[in-house]
Design a protein around this motif. Structure first.
Motif, PDB file in Angstrom:
ATOM      1  N   GLY A 146      -8.426 -15.028  12.737  1.00 19.65           N
ATOM      2  CA  GLY A 146      -8.068 -16.318  13.300  1.00 19.65           C
ATOM      3  C   GLY A 146      -8.859 -16.596  14.573  1.00 19.65           C
ATOM      4  O   GLY A 146      -9.641 -15.754  15.032  1.00 19.65           O
ATOM      5  N   ASP A 147      -8.667 -17.780  15.120  1.00 22.58           N
ATOM      6  CA  ASP A 147      -9.368 -18.179  16.349  1.00 22.58           C
ATOM      7  C   ASP A 147      -8.678 -17.507  17.534  1.00 22.58           C
ATOM      8  O   ASP A 147      -7.600 -17.938  17.969  1.00 22.58           O
ATOM      9  CB  ASP A 147      -9.336 -19.704  16.492  1.00 22.58           C
ATOM     10  N   ILE A 148      -9.297 -16.481  18.075  1.00 18.68           N
ATOM     11  CA  ILE A 148      -8.666 -15.672  19.116  1.00 18.68           C
ATOM     12  C   ILE A 148      -8.392 -16.469  20.377  1.00 18.68           C
ATOM     13  O   ILE A 148      -7.308 -16.365  20.977  1.00 18.68           O
ATOM     14  CB  ILE A 148      -9.536 -14.430  19.410  1.00 18.68           C
ATOM     15  N   ASN A 149      -9.324 -17.280  20.799  1.00 21.12           N
ATOM     16  CA  ASN A 149      -9.126 -18.080  22.017  1.00 21.12           C
ATOM     17  C   ASN A 149      -7.961 -19.047  21.867  1.00 21.12           C
ATOM     18  O   ASN A 149      -7.171 -19.232  22.801  1.00 21.12           O
ATOM     19  CB  ASN A 149     -10.402 -18.834  22.370  1.00 21.12           C
ATOM     20  N   LYS A 150      -7.839 -19.655  20.691  1.00 19.31           N
ATOM     21  CA  LYS A 150      -6.716 -20.574  20.457  1.00 19.31           C
ATOM     22  C   LYS A 150      -5.388 -19.809  20.455  1.00 19.31           C
ATOM     23  O   LYS A 150      -4.380 -20.300  20.981  1.00 19.31           O
ATOM     24  CB  LYS A 150      -6.900 -21.313  19.136  1.00 19.31           C
ATOM     25  N   ILE A 151      -5.378 -18.630  19.858  1.00 19.56           N
ATOM     26  CA  ILE A 151      -4.151 -17.840  19.815  1.00 19.56           C
ATOM     27  C   ILE A 151      -3.723 -17.438  21.223  1.00 19.56           C
ATOM     28  O   ILE A 151      -2.529 -17.489  21.554  1.00 19.56           O
ATOM     29  CB  ILE A 151      -4.340 -16.594  18.920  1.00 19.56           C
ATOM     30  N   ILE A 152      -4.674 -17.062  22.056  1.00 19.07           N
ATOM     31  CA  ILE A 152      -4.354 -16.717  23.446  1.00 19.07           C
ATOM     32  C   ILE A 152      -3.744 -17.910  24.170  1.00 19.07           C
ATOM     33  O   ILE A 152      -2.754 -17.780  24.909  1.00 19.07           O
ATOM     34  CB  ILE A 152      -5.612 -16.209  24.174  1.00 19.07           C
ATOM     35  N   LYS A 153      -4.297 -19.100  23.949  1.00 14.20           N
ATOM     36  CA  LYS A 153      -3.763 -20.311  24.580  1.00 14.20           C
ATOM     37  C   LYS A 153      -2.370 -20.631  24.066  1.00 14.20           C
ATOM     38  O   LYS A 153      -1.489 -21.045  24.838  1.00 14.20           O
ATOM     39  CB  LYS A 153      -4.714 -21.480  24.339  1.00 14.20           C
ATOM     40  N   LEU A 154      -2.151 -20.440  22.769  1.00 13.06           N
ATOM     41  CA  LEU A 154      -0.827 -20.698  22.201  1.00 13.06           C
ATOM     42  C   LEU A 154       0.190 -19.692  22.731  1.00 13.06           C
ATOM     43  O   LEU A 154       1.346 -20.050  22.997  1.00 13.06           O
ATOM     44  CB  LEU A 154      -0.896 -20.639  20.671  1.00 13.06           C
ATOM     45  N   ASN A 155      -0.225 -18.434  22.887  1.00 20.14           N
ATOM     46  CA  ASN A 155       0.658 -17.443  23.499  1.00 20.14           C
ATOM     47  C   ASN A 155       1.074 -17.878  24.903  1.00 20.14           C
ATOM     48  O   ASN A 155       2.242 -17.770  25.286  1.00 20.14           O
ATOM     49  CB  ASN A 155      -0.044 -16.077  23.587  1.00 20.14           C
ATOM     50  N   ASP A 156       0.114 -18.360  25.680  1.00 21.46           N
ATOM     51  CA  ASP A 156       0.409 -18.836  27.034  1.00 21.46           C
ATOM     52  C   ASP A 156       1.397 -19.995  26.998  1.00 21.46           C
ATOM     53  O   ASP A 156       2.299 -20.088  27.839  1.00 21.46           O
ATOM     54  CB  ASP A 156      -0.880 -19.277  27.742  1.00 21.46           C
ATOM     55  N   LEU A 157       1.223 -20.879  26.016  1.00 27.29           N
ATOM     56  CA  LEU A 157       2.105 -22.043  25.897  1.00 27.29           C
ATOM     57  C   LEU A 157       3.540 -21.626  25.607  1.00 27.29           C
ATOM     58  O   LEU A 157       4.472 -22.055  26.300  1.00 27.29           O
ATOM     59  CB  LEU A 157       1.594 -22.964  24.785  1.00 27.29           C
TER      60      LEU A 157
END
Length: 204
Positions: free
Chosen positions: A111-122
């Motif tokens: 998956g898109d790692i950068n997007k997943i990191i941002k979603l985790n932050d959210l």
């Protein structure tokens, strides 16, 4: 302690993580340090229902659906379990958290790692652990340790689990202050000693 301490534990299935977490909880209990053990998925009432789907649903699940189910579990868990316990100045021991999603749905599922990191932050309002311990072990050894009926993710092939392991090592490389790697192919007592050495730096 002026505030609670948040410690998470990560690693592939079969790495011995659960055994070590239970030993750490016993150590904290014996030293009269208030602590609570929780987990993901399933660290809240809603999470228990999501856990059934995530680990035991027997029909195809899209990668995106899987990702958002884990994120929904984390949002509920963080808001109603983890944050209140930290406000009470407890030591929170959590079996899996944000790094699991990056490793499993990012590295292993590609998956898109950068997007997943941002979603985790959210979904966590940027709440990160004070310490994360990754139990690292050869993927073949970890798979050989799994006994009984396997869940959805345990059934994934060896290449999936090799990518998962590399994902955890990459996360540790990128977050050296927070994430510490321990060799999980060692005697239980030795692994436990290394865990306590790491944890003492936060609870003393």
């Amino acid at each position: 302690m002026k505030k609670g301490i948040f410690i998470t534990f990560e690693g592939a299935d079969g790495c011995g993580k659960t055994t070590q977490i239970e030993l750490i909880k016993k150590y904290l209990d014996e030293n009269n340090i208030e602590n609570v053990l929780t987990r993901e998925p399933g660290g809240s009432d809603l999470g228990l229902e999501l856990r059934k789907i995530l680990l035991h649903y027997d029909k195809p699940v899209s990668n995106i659906a899987e990702l958002f189910l884990y994120l929904a579990d984390r949002a509920q868990h963080t808001e109603y379990t983890i944050k209140p316990l930290l406000d009470e100045k407890k030591v929170v021991l959590c079996d899996r958290y944000i790094d699991s999603t990056v490793a499993y749905q990012g590295y292993a599922r590609k998956g898109d790692i950068n997007k997943i990191i941002k979603l985790n932050d959210l979904v966590t309002n940027s709440l990160k652990p004070d310490l994360t311990i990754v139990f690292d072990i050869d993927s073949n050894v970890a798979q050989s340790r799994l006994k009984g009926e396997k869940d959805r993710l345990e059934k994934e092939g060896l290449e999936f689990h090799k990518a998962l392991r590399q994902g955890y090592l990459e996360l540790a490389k990128n977050n050296p202050e927070r994430i510490k790697v321990i060799n999980a192919d060692d005697a239980i007592e030795n692994i436990h000693k290394k865990c306590i050495e790491l944890i003492k730096g936060f609870i003393n």
